[in-house]
Design a protein around this motif. Sequence first.
Motif, PDB file in Angstrom:
ATOM      1  N   LEU A 147       0.863  -1.095   0.110  1.00  0.00           N
ATOM      2  CA  LEU A 147       0.033   0.085  -0.075  1.00  0.00           C
ATOM      3  C   LEU A 147       1.006   1.472  -0.007  1.00  0.00           C
ATOM      4  O   LEU A 147       0.703   2.348  -0.718  1.00  0.00           O
ATOM      5  CB  LEU A 147      -0.942  -0.019   0.888  1.00  0.00           C
ATOM      6  CG  LEU A 147      -2.163  -0.730   1.170  1.00  0.00           C
ATOM      7  CD1 LEU A 147      -3.004  -0.683   2.312  1.00  0.00           C
ATOM      8  CD2 LEU A 147      -3.081  -0.074  -0.107  1.00  0.00           C
ATOM      9  N   SER A 148       1.994   1.208   0.849  1.00  0.00           N
ATOM     10  CA  SER A 148       2.557   2.323   1.141  1.00  0.00           C
ATOM     11  C   SER A 148       3.621   2.619  -0.223  1.00  0.00           C
ATOM     12  O   SER A 148       3.744   3.744  -0.549  1.00  0.00           O
ATOM     13  CB  SER A 148       3.406   2.529   2.394  1.00  0.00           C
ATOM     14  OG  SER A 148       4.553   1.609   2.186  1.00  0.00           O
ATOM     15  N   LEU A 178      15.742  -8.858  -9.166  1.00  0.00           N
ATOM     16  CA  LEU A 178      14.349  -8.331  -8.537  1.00  0.00           C
ATOM     17  C   LEU A 178      13.964  -6.811  -8.719  1.00  0.00           C
ATOM     18  O   LEU A 178      14.996  -6.303  -8.730  1.00  0.00           O
ATOM     19  CB  LEU A 178      14.229  -8.754  -7.013  1.00  0.00           C
ATOM     20  CG  LEU A 178      14.265 -10.039  -6.728  1.00  0.00           C
ATOM     21  CD1 LEU A 178      14.503 -10.426  -5.149  1.00  0.00           C
ATOM     22  CD2 LEU A 178      13.024 -10.913  -7.233  1.00  0.00           C
ATOM     23  N   ASP A 179      12.824  -6.615  -8.540  1.00  0.00           N
ATOM     24  CA  ASP A 179      12.743  -5.128  -8.528  1.00  0.00           C
ATOM     25  C   ASP A 179      13.176  -4.331  -7.179  1.00  0.00           C
ATOM     26  O   ASP A 179      13.158  -5.179  -6.258  1.00  0.00           O
ATOM     27  CB  ASP A 179      10.878  -4.785  -8.822  1.00  0.00           C
ATOM     28  CG  ASP A 179      10.614  -5.009 -10.168  1.00  0.00           C
ATOM     29  OD1 ASP A 179      11.326  -4.906 -11.050  1.00  0.00           O
ATOM     30  OD2 ASP A 179       9.341  -5.286 -10.339  1.00  0.00           O
ATOM     31  N   TYR A 180      13.343  -3.126  -7.327  1.00  0.00           N
ATOM     32  CA  TYR A 180      13.984  -2.370  -6.323  1.00  0.00           C
ATOM     33  C   TYR A 180      13.035  -2.524  -5.234  1.00  0.00           C
ATOM     34  O   TYR A 180      13.487  -2.952  -4.066  1.00  0.00           O
ATOM     35  CB  TYR A 180      14.315  -0.944  -6.730  1.00  0.00           C
ATOM     36  CG  TYR A 180      14.871  -0.112  -5.519  1.00  0.00           C
ATOM     37  CD1 TYR A 180      15.923   0.023  -5.340  1.00  0.00           C
ATOM     38  CD2 TYR A 180      13.751   0.329  -4.663  1.00  0.00           C
ATOM     39  CE1 TYR A 180      16.482   0.743  -4.152  1.00  0.00           C
ATOM     40  CE2 TYR A 180      14.289   1.413  -3.678  1.00  0.00           C
ATOM     41  CZ  TYR A 180      15.548   1.451  -3.368  1.00  0.00           C
ATOM     42  OH  TYR A 180      16.297   2.016  -2.284  1.00  0.00           O
ATOM     43  N   TRP A 181      11.754  -2.355  -5.329  1.00  0.00           N
ATOM     44  CA  TRP A 181      10.731  -2.041  -4.069  1.00  0.00           C
ATOM     45  C   TRP A 181      10.783  -3.453  -3.575  1.00  0.00           C
ATOM     46  O   TRP A 181      10.462  -3.570  -2.192  1.00  0.00           O
ATOM     47  CB  TRP A 181       9.682  -1.682  -4.597  1.00  0.00           C
ATOM     48  CG  TRP A 181       8.767  -2.337  -5.496  1.00  0.00           C
ATOM     49  CD1 TRP A 181       8.434  -2.322  -6.749  1.00  0.00           C
ATOM     50  CD2 TRP A 181       7.761  -3.179  -4.893  1.00  0.00           C
ATOM     51  NE1 TRP A 181       7.938  -3.246  -7.147  1.00  0.00           N
ATOM     52  CE2 TRP A 181       7.078  -3.852  -6.127  1.00  0.00           C
ATOM     53  CE3 TRP A 181       7.168  -3.811  -3.637  1.00  0.00           C
ATOM     54  CZ2 TRP A 181       6.077  -5.023  -6.168  1.00  0.00           C
ATOM     55  CZ3 TRP A 181       6.424  -4.732  -3.621  1.00  0.00           C
ATOM     56  CH2 TRP A 181       5.607  -5.520  -4.685  1.00  0.00           C
ATOM     57  N   MET A 182      10.624  -4.400  -4.324  1.00  0.00           N
ATOM     58  CA  MET A 182      10.493  -5.913  -3.757  1.00  0.00           C
ATOM     59  C   MET A 182      11.763  -6.243  -2.791  1.00  0.00           C
ATOM     60  O   MET A 182      11.314  -6.978  -1.938  1.00  0.00           O
ATOM     61  CB  MET A 182      10.404  -6.883  -4.949  1.00  0.00           C
ATOM     62  CG  MET A 182       9.442  -7.891  -4.797  1.00  0.00           C
ATOM     63  SD  MET A 182       9.610  -9.081  -6.127  1.00  0.00           S
ATOM     64  CE  MET A 182       8.550  -8.430  -7.480  1.00  0.00           C
ATOM     65  N   ILE A 196      11.290   0.472   5.453  1.00  0.00           N
ATOM     66  CA  ILE A 196      10.931   0.031   4.200  1.00  0.00           C
ATOM     67  C   ILE A 196      10.403   1.168   3.393  1.00  0.00           C
ATOM     68  O   ILE A 196      10.926   1.500   2.122  1.00  0.00           O
ATOM     69  CB  ILE A 196       9.779  -1.088   4.008  1.00  0.00           C
ATOM     70  CG1 ILE A 196      10.363  -2.482   4.624  1.00  0.00           C
ATOM     71  CG2 ILE A 196       9.177  -1.522   2.715  1.00  0.00           C
ATOM     72  CD1 ILE A 196       9.364  -3.426   4.867  1.00  0.00           C
ATOM     73  N   TYR A 197       9.449   2.196   4.130  1.00  0.00           N
ATOM     74  CA  TYR A 197       8.999   3.189   3.410  1.00  0.00           C
ATOM     75  C   TYR A 197      10.241   4.180   2.880  1.00  0.00           C
ATOM     76  O   TYR A 197      10.343   4.620   1.904  1.00  0.00           O
ATOM     77  CB  TYR A 197       8.084   3.778   4.341  1.00  0.00           C
ATOM     78  CG  TYR A 197       7.508   5.264   3.690  1.00  0.00           C
ATOM     79  CD1 TYR A 197       6.477   5.187   2.661  1.00  0.00           C
ATOM     80  CD2 TYR A 197       8.037   6.452   4.141  1.00  0.00           C
ATOM     81  CE1 TYR A 197       6.130   6.331   2.188  1.00  0.00           C
ATOM     82  CE2 TYR A 197       7.613   7.616   3.372  1.00  0.00           C
ATOM     83  CZ  TYR A 197       6.497   7.698   2.542  1.00  0.00           C
ATOM     84  OH  TYR A 197       6.202   8.674   1.971  1.00  0.00           O
ATOM     85  N   LEU A 198      11.151   4.574   3.908  1.00  0.00           N
ATOM     86  CA  LEU A 198      12.233   5.395   3.654  1.00  0.00           C
ATOM     87  C   LEU A 198      13.209   4.830   2.518  1.00  0.00           C
ATOM     88  O   LEU A 198      13.718   5.566   1.766  1.00  0.00           O
ATOM     89  CB  LEU A 198      13.157   5.888   5.083  1.00  0.00           C
ATOM     90  CG  LEU A 198      12.293   6.488   6.009  1.00  0.00           C
ATOM     91  CD1 LEU A 198      13.034   6.597   7.457  1.00  0.00           C
ATOM     92  CD2 LEU A 198      11.911   7.762   5.580  1.00  0.00           C
ATOM     93  N   GLU A 241      15.248   6.300  -2.891  1.00  0.00           N
ATOM     94  CA  GLU A 241      16.111   5.308  -3.948  1.00  0.00           C
ATOM     95  C   GLU A 241      16.887   5.996  -4.624  1.00  0.00           C
ATOM     96  O   GLU A 241      17.852   5.770  -4.986  1.00  0.00           O
ATOM     97  CB  GLU A 241      14.954   4.572  -4.786  1.00  0.00           C
ATOM     98  CG  GLU A 241      15.704   3.867  -5.599  1.00  0.00           C
ATOM     99  CD  GLU A 241      14.682   3.053  -6.905  1.00  0.00           C
ATOM    100  OE1 GLU A 241      13.603   3.427  -6.886  1.00  0.00           O
ATOM    101  OE2 GLU A 241      15.453   2.630  -7.815  1.00  0.00           O
ATOM    102  N   LYS A 242      16.391   7.228  -5.177  1.00  0.00           N
ATOM    103  CA  LYS A 242      17.196   8.290  -5.895  1.00  0.00           C
ATOM    104  C   LYS A 242      18.319   9.067  -5.289  1.00  0.00           C
ATOM    105  O   LYS A 242      18.950   9.665  -6.028  1.00  0.00           O
ATOM    106  CB  LYS A 242      16.248   8.829  -6.846  1.00  0.00           C
ATOM    107  CG  LYS A 242      15.307   8.218  -7.823  1.00  0.00           C
ATOM    108  CD  LYS A 242      16.087   7.651  -9.073  1.00  0.00           C
ATOM    109  CE  LYS A 242      15.088   6.930  -9.851  1.00  0.00           C
ATOM    110  NZ  LYS A 242      14.293   7.876 -10.694  1.00  0.00           N
ATOM    111  N   ALA A 243      18.089   9.246  -3.957  1.00  0.00           N
ATOM    112  CA  ALA A 243      19.078   9.888  -3.198  1.00  0.00           C
ATOM    113  C   ALA A 243      20.475   9.521  -3.218  1.00  0.00           C
ATOM    114  O   ALA A 243      20.630   8.134  -3.201  1.00  0.00           O
ATOM    115  CB  ALA A 243      18.447  10.261  -1.978  1.00  0.00           C
ATOM    116  N   ASN A 244      21.261  10.140  -3.072  1.00  0.00           N
ATOM    117  CA  ASN A 244      22.924   9.764  -2.646  1.00  0.00           C
ATOM    118  C   ASN A 244      22.995   9.562  -1.115  1.00  0.00           C
ATOM    119  O   ASN A 244      22.685  10.438  -0.405  1.00  0.00           O
ATOM    120  CB  ASN A 244      23.744  10.836  -3.191  1.00  0.00           C
ATOM    121  CG  ASN A 244      25.172  10.500  -2.836  1.00  0.00           C
ATOM    122  OD1 ASN A 244      25.321   9.697  -2.010  1.00  0.00           O
ATOM    123  ND2 ASN A 244      26.130  11.291  -3.154  1.00  0.00           N
TER     124      ASN A 244
END
Lengths: 100, 568
Positions: free
Chosen positions: B17-18, B186-190, B434-436, B441-444
């Motif tokens: 969901l998130s 695998l996908d990143y979020w997974m 997990i949310y953070l 993801e894109k941040a350094n």
Amino acid sequence: MPLTAQQIEQNPKFMELVAKRRSLNWSLTVLTLIIYFGFILLIAFDPKFLGEKMGEGVMTIGMPIGLAVIVATFLIVGFYVVRANATFDVLTKQIVEESK
Amino acid sequence: MSRLKSLVPAAFSGLALSALSSSAFADAVTGAVQKQEVNVAAIVMFVGFVLITLGITYWAAKRTRSAAQFYAAGGGITGLQNGLAIAGDYMSAASFLGISGLVYTKGYDGLIYSVGFLVGWPIVMFLIAEPLRNLGKFTFADVASFRFQQAPIRVLAACGTLTVVAFYLIAQMVGAGKLIQILFGLDYWMAVVIVGALMIVYVTFGGMVATTWVQIIKAGLLLAGATFMAFMVLAHFGFSLESLFASAVEAHPKHQAIMEPGQLVSNPVGAVSLGLALMFGTAGLPHILMRFFTVANAQNARKSVFYATGFIGYFYILTFIIGFGAIALVSTNPEFLNSALLAKGKNAIEAIRGGDNMAAIHLSAAVGGEAFLGFISAVAFATILAVVSGLTLAGASAISHDLYATVLKGGKANEQDEIRASRIATVVLGIIAIYLGIAFEKANVAFMVGLAFAIAASCNFPVLLMSLIWRGMTTRGAVVGGFLGLASAVAGVVLSPTVWELVMGHPKGSAPFPYGNPALFSMTIAFVGIWLFSKLDGSARGQKDKEGFDPQFVRAETGIGAVGASSH
């Protein structure tokens, strides 16, 4: 009747333990700081010294020095363990017995 | 086990969901890092690791009934086991892949970081480990608040702990997502969700017992894998370091410059500041300090540091050989290079497939083939899993033991309620992580581990050290000094070139704080703050704080009254 903290602090063996531990711990801490910051300041102020070649090949003097810092760290810790096991634990056991 | 089964899908659906709640995440998944083909050997070995560790969690869950078992494994871990577990906490994916990647790109400079991380251990040994074990029970706040007013110090320690844990966790989660995307296809979020869900299961059900054994197994696998890799590299060069280095110097575009310090540490003030953060940060990392309560007594705490220092020092020597081995064997093999980048004129070091963190991974394929590649990939995943579990347990303990049981309930919380609170805290922290992980993801995130060390060195460490050695410290001095250290460390990092220019996008050269790491300044602020505000403190509470020093000192030195190993 167990002794109070103030009474234990008066025990000559406690004083001996504290004095010995303090001098060993702080001298080894200072030694570690000297070795490490000596290495860091050498890198900051004179990186070329560490890049000097030791012989005909590519090996530089920085390699054995870096390795030596790692090994020295381990040896300092090991030296402390040997000293602590030999001296501090015996004294501690006696103090604990005498404080009951 | 039935509770375990019902929790996993719940965690997954909550996270899904998130993840779907923002369209930004949809782009993130298809973003920059290209996925690799599915690596079957790696997945099989990783699933094996997960099954074994879930088995351990099941076994640990049956033994985890009391708070002492949940937080401190009942004090039943031996010095050697704890040394391995501590080394495991320290040998994160950042150390293994990050430092070997740093050696791969910069050569000698990689060694500067390893040495900095290692020299924290004598400091832990000489100043912290034994008194910590003698005075504390579950968290380092037990020690820092020993003779002080409980609530303010616990709140400070919990803030220090949670900030350190948050930054460390984000760095590990993002690293996990990217790594798994590359390694397993695998996908990143997974990947982030799998790491988060497994970590929640380990910590919630198995507490410190499971967290420790997961860490020990992983440390053993990682040491074995790295040893084999370094051995194969050396064997390839006929066990001649000269010939390994000569081959690396020839292959690397910087040639002989990789054999000496480069630009990483060029400014003396910056160098000392970074050195202080690495050195003293170790002595303030909450998940490391917590491990000292898992052994029976101060003597075993001492042994733990000895073994940990040995394993970590050995490991860093291996990563150095691995980094140089990768220069010689990976950057010279087109199979491991990205041909598109090469075509754009990048050199072989820059064009490594998947980025420089992949140096050790590619090297495993180069020296050990597909099966060994699978093994090292699985171990890298396991490493992240084990480290995030330790971090989450430390964060959850700060919430349940320091904030809930001591501050909220005034130290009178029911033991079962406290354990329940830490389980809830674990699940919440896991979901936030997990949310953070997905949001960042894109941040350094490379600066975040440095920030975590700077905060640990500027808030947790000064308060802990001064409480142990200085009779004159008072509650007010500790709280003001600790918060000043915490705030100045965070401000120093935000205003530093890394974050101000690279992350926030301000023009180059505009950063208000010129150094990469604030520790030299923020540690000074913390120590001076503690000293000054303790000196100025004439309150009755301050008087009581000073009088409490004698009982604390005697217990710290002798262990009289210390919490022993719990009987099972």
